[in-house]
Design a protein around this motif. Structure first.
Motif, mmCIF file in Angstrom:
data_model
loop_
_atom_site.group_PDB
_atom_site.id
_atom_site.type_symbol
_atom_site.label_atom_id
_atom_site.label_comp_id
_atom_site.label_asym_id
_atom_site.label_seq_id
_atom_site.Cartn_x
_atom_site.Cartn_y
_atom_site.Cartn_z
ATOM 1 N N PRO A 108 -62.589 20.360 13.365
ATOM 2 C CA PRO A 108 -63.607 21.244 13.958
ATOM 3 C C PRO A 108 -63.039 22.616 14.327
ATOM 4 N N TRP A 109 -61.741 22.812 14.123
ATOM 5 C CA TRP A 109 -61.130 24.110 14.425
ATOM 6 C C TRP A 109 -60.613 24.710 13.120
ATOM 7 N N LYS A 110 -60.633 26.035 13.041
ATOM 8 C CA LYS A 110 -60.214 26.665 11.781
ATOM 9 C C LYS A 110 -58.695 26.918 11.754
ATOM 10 N N GLY A 111 -58.146 26.940 10.535
ATOM 11 C CA GLY A 111 -56.776 27.406 10.325
ATOM 12 C C GLY A 111 -55.654 26.416 10.540
ATOM 13 N N ILE A 112 -55.976 25.163 10.875
ATOM 14 C CA ILE A 112 -54.893 24.210 11.193
ATOM 15 C C ILE A 112 -53.958 23.962 9.993
ATOM 16 N N PRO A 113 -54.483 23.714 8.793
ATOM 17 C CA PRO A 113 -53.549 23.478 7.664
ATOM 18 C C PRO A 113 -52.634 24.691 7.395
ATOM 19 N N MET A 114 -53.179 25.913 7.456
ATOM 20 C CA MET A 114 -52.355 27.106 7.171
ATOM 21 C C MET A 114 -51.326 27.365 8.258
ATOM 22 N N MET A 115 -51.690 27.097 9.523
ATOM 23 C CA MET A 115 -50.711 27.272 10.608
ATOM 24 C C MET A 115 -49.537 26.326 10.393
ATOM 25 N N THR A 116 -49.855 25.132 9.893
ATOM 26 C CA THR A 116 -48.820 24.115 9.633
ATOM 27 C C THR A 116 -47.930 24.575 8.459
ATOM 28 N N ARG A 117 -48.559 25.059 7.412
ATOM 29 C CA ARG A 117 -47.829 25.484 6.205
ATOM 30 C C ARG A 117 -46.886 26.653 6.499
ATOM 31 N N ASN A 118 -47.346 27.573 7.362
ATOM 32 C CA ASN A 118 -46.594 28.826 7.539
ATOM 33 C C ASN A 118 -45.798 28.935 8.834
ATOM 34 N N HIS A 119 -45.543 27.815 9.493
ATOM 35 C CA HIS A 119 -44.851 27.939 10.781
ATOM 36 C C HIS A 119 -43.344 28.165 10.634
ATOM 37 N N HIS A 120 -42.849 28.192 9.390
ATOM 38 C CA HIS A 120 -41.435 28.536 9.178
ATOM 39 C C HIS A 120 -41.289 29.872 8.449
ATOM 40 N N GLU A 121 -42.364 30.626 8.371
ATOM 41 C CA GLU A 121 -42.292 31.966 7.769
ATOM 42 C C GLU A 121 -41.647 32.929 8.778
ATOM 43 N N LYS A 122 -41.043 33.995 8.272
ATOM 44 C CA LYS A 122 -40.442 35.012 9.137
ATOM 45 C C LYS A 122 -41.106 36.353 8.828
ATOM 46 N N VAL A 123 -41.213 37.219 9.860
ATOM 47 C CA VAL A 123 -41.972 38.456 9.635
ATOM 48 C C VAL A 123 -41.316 39.390 8.608
ATOM 49 N N ASP A 124 -39.989 39.192 8.380
ATOM 50 C CA ASP A 124 -39.348 40.055 7.365
ATOM 51 C C ASP A 124 -39.476 39.476 5.961
ATOM 52 N N GLY A 125 -40.181 38.347 5.831
ATOM 53 C CA GLY A 125 -40.440 37.780 4.500
ATOM 54 C C GLY A 125 -39.345 36.847 4.015
ATOM 55 N N SER A 126 -38.379 36.495 4.901
ATOM 56 C CA SER A 126 -37.271 35.642 4.452
ATOM 57 C C SER A 126 -37.505 34.157 4.773
ATOM 58 N N GLY A 127 -38.722 33.808 5.278
ATOM 59 C CA GLY A 127 -38.977 32.414 5.651
ATOM 60 C C GLY A 127 -39.443 31.574 4.482
ATOM 61 N N TYR A 128 -39.951 30.386 4.767
ATOM 62 C CA TYR A 128 -40.453 29.504 3.719
ATOM 63 C C TYR A 128 -41.726 28.839 4.193
ATOM 64 N N PRO A 129 -42.552 28.328 3.321
ATOM 65 C CA PRO A 129 -42.383 28.128 1.869
ATOM 66 C C PRO A 129 -42.879 29.325 1.045
ATOM 67 N N ASP A 130 -43.655 30.229 1.626
ATOM 68 C CA ASP A 130 -44.329 31.248 0.815
ATOM 69 C C ASP A 130 -43.703 32.630 0.910
ATOM 70 N N ARG A 131 -42.630 32.769 1.738
ATOM 71 C CA ARG A 131 -41.929 34.049 1.933
ATOM 72 C C ARG A 131 -42.927 35.172 2.262
ATOM 73 N N LEU A 132 -43.846 34.845 3.169
ATOM 74 C CA LEU A 132 -44.864 35.825 3.556
ATOM 75 C C LEU A 132 -44.263 36.822 4.533
ATOM 76 N N LYS A 133 -44.798 38.039 4.524
ATOM 77 C CA LYS A 133 -44.388 39.050 5.507
ATOM 78 C C LYS A 133 -45.408 39.076 6.641
ATOM 79 N N LYS A 134 -45.020 39.736 7.740
ATOM 80 C CA LYS A 134 -45.763 39.745 8.997
ATOM 81 C C LYS A 134 -47.284 39.565 8.899
ATOM 82 N N HIS A 135 -47.974 40.577 8.343
ATOM 83 C CA HIS A 135 -49.434 40.529 8.407
ATOM 84 C C HIS A 135 -50.055 39.491 7.478
#
Lengths: 119, 408
Positions: free
Chosen positions: B289-316
């Protein structure tokens, strides 16, 4: 004395002013008030209707309640009835049980031995 | 029953009463008061000194008193009739004299004697749409007169008015009952839902001897930061649940890897780092019933400089919830013992956060995180969540020194 009804004590009598409060179930407090006056030793209760525009069916019900409640404890008389209220009391049979005076002074002066219905 | 003798005055008095009764039953006053006023009106109309209103329960056939006047003791006042009697009363649908030979009176059984004891003389049943809802019973007239045919007709009309009021109240009560029943069921479901999620969180943490309570802490720390950032109550609840489930993917990771004290091999590292994606795959199948739970789980090891995992996403590109969880997850890992190192002190952990400010951790999250800690140390929050779990005493002076030079 509790209750919001105006009243005036004179000797062993008390005048209670029904006003328009008698037309609401809150008017039932008048019943307790009359009972309490008799318990305090008052012999006669004059219920004055000079400030009552129109007694409705709730008011009639409350007045019957008062008469029933103080039966055998003292006397109740009415005063100051406007014509329309006299008619209503006549229709519902109250005038057959209660003496009605023109005004409160007449009601207070009414002979102590024959002061309205001795209930 | 005597004949009709109607004066104009009586007619006017009765019309006035009917108008007032209509006004009373449609007023927004409390139901008990409406019924009481209505009873007084009926009694005043017929100059009856005693009266009582009962409400009828179709389920058990019981009449229960809801208002009375002139009766000294109505305790236990109750009356019961069978279904056949109720049907006959509905078909008859008119006031009856209790002393008459009317067949309806006979149907009351022992109730007749009970009503006579109360001083009742005339009964008006309250009926709406073939449904028996109640009964008004009034005594003989105070005037000593008989009830006339006209009185019975008038009582019938007044009874219909009161029936509508009782009907509306009955409908409302039924609706309230259903509402409360559904509310109760919903609360039960909600509790089961939460219990299940908590059980999951406990199962996740149980795989790692060192991380007991980790998911619960990440959950409450995330909620505290989100609250500080002004999130809505619903979104805070979402990140709280997400915190509880963020490591659910570790269920698929070998326990020996999770608990290994020595450095991990490349393959072991790869397996461990797969847990956000596995978690995402598990959680994206659930309709939360709440939005965004799967993505928060997927991206909780990302880093704002893009060096995290699994998707190497940057801050925004990293969801805000995941940025919050990235910080509090790392902070809890630092401030608790791990198989490969003892826990860091609060100062050491904050130094790490400083060192990785705007590289691993988002400044937009670090600032409210520090703000929460500061408020908790200054006792400005009612239920502190982070400071009480630190294994050391933090006072405002010490905290001020620890935070010295912290980027703003």
């Amino acid at each position: 004395m509790a209750g919001r009804h105006r009243h005036r004590e004179t000797g062993t009598s008390v005048v209670v002013y029904a006003d328009n409060y008698i037309n609401d179930i809150e008017g039932e407090k008048l019943e307790e008030m009359c009972d309490a006056f008799l318990a305090k030793g008052f012999k006669k209760i004059v219920i004055d209707f000079s400030g009552t525009d129109l007694v409705n069916s709730i008011g009639v019900s409350i007045l019957i309640g008062i008469i029933e409640k103080i039966k055998g404890k003292g006397a109740v008389v009415f005063s100051g009835l406007k014509d329309v209220n006299f008619q209503i009391f006549h229709i519902v049979g109250l005038t057959r049980h209660i003496r009605v005076f023109n005004n409160e002074e007449d009601a207070l002066k009414g002979s102590a031995s024959c002061d309205g219905a001795s209930l | 029953m005597s004949g009709v003798d109607l004066s104009l005055e009586r007619l006017l008095f009765n019309l006035n009463t009917l108008a007032e009764l209509g006004e009373e039953i449609t007023s927004p006053k409390d139901f008990t008061r409406v019924v009481k006023s209505s009873l007084y009106m009926v009694m005043g109309t017929f100059s009856a000194s005693k009266g009582i209103v009962f409400q009828y329960d179709q389920g058990d056939g019981l009449f229960t008193q809801i208002a009375s006047k002139g009766l000294t003791d109505v305790r236990g006042a109750g009356l019961k009739i069978g279904k056949d009697a109720a049907s006959a009363i509905i078909r008859n649908n008119k006031p009856v004299d209790l002393k008459s030979a009317d067949p309806i009176i006979a149907l009351l059984g022992p109730g007749r004697e009970f009503l006579e004891r109360l001083g009742a003389r005339v009964l008006a049943f309250l009926i709406v749409k073939d449904e028996l809802l109640g009964l008004i019973a009034i005594s003989d007239k105070f005037s000593g007169e008989d009830y006339t045919l006209y009185d019975y007709q008038l009582l019938s009309v007044m009874g219909q008015h009161i029936s509508f009021s009782l009907h509306s109240h009955t409908l409302l009560m039924r609706l309230m009952y259903r509402y409360n029943e559904n509310k109760g069921l919903y609360e039960n479901l909600r509790r089961i839902y939460y219990d299940t999620i908590h059980a999951f969180a406990a199962a996740i943490d149980a795989k790692d001897a060192y991380t007991k309570g980790h998911s619960h802490r990440v959950s409450s720390y995330s909620a505290a930061v989100a609250r500080e950032m002004g999130w809505s109550a619903d979104d805070i609840e979402g990140i709280r649940i997400s915190g509880l489930l963020h490591d659910i993917g570790k269920i698929a990771v070998d326990k020996s890897i999770i608990n290994k004290a020595s450095p991990l091999t490349s393959n072991e590292c790869k397996e461990l780092n797969s847990h956000p994606v596995i978690g995402y795959e598990i959680l994206s199948r659930i309709k939360f019933p709440w939005k965004g739970i799967p993505m928060m789980t997927r991206n909780h090891h990302e880093k704002v400089d893009g060096s995290g995992y699994p998707d190497r996403l940057k801050k925004h590109d990293i969801p805000m919830g995941a940025r919050i969880m990235a910080l509090v997850d790392a902070f809890d890992a630092m401030t608790t013992d791990r198989p490969y190192r003892p826990r860091l002190s609060f100062r050491e952990a904050i130094d790490e956060v400083k060192d990785h400010y705007n590289r691993q951790f988002d400044p937009e999250v670090v600032r409210p995180f520090i703000s929460v800690i500061r408020k908790e140390v200054l006792s400005e929050v009612e239920n502190p969540t982070i400071v009480p779990l630190m294994h050391e005493h933090l006072d405002p002076v010490t905290l001020s020194r620890i935070l010295e030079g912290f980027p703003h």
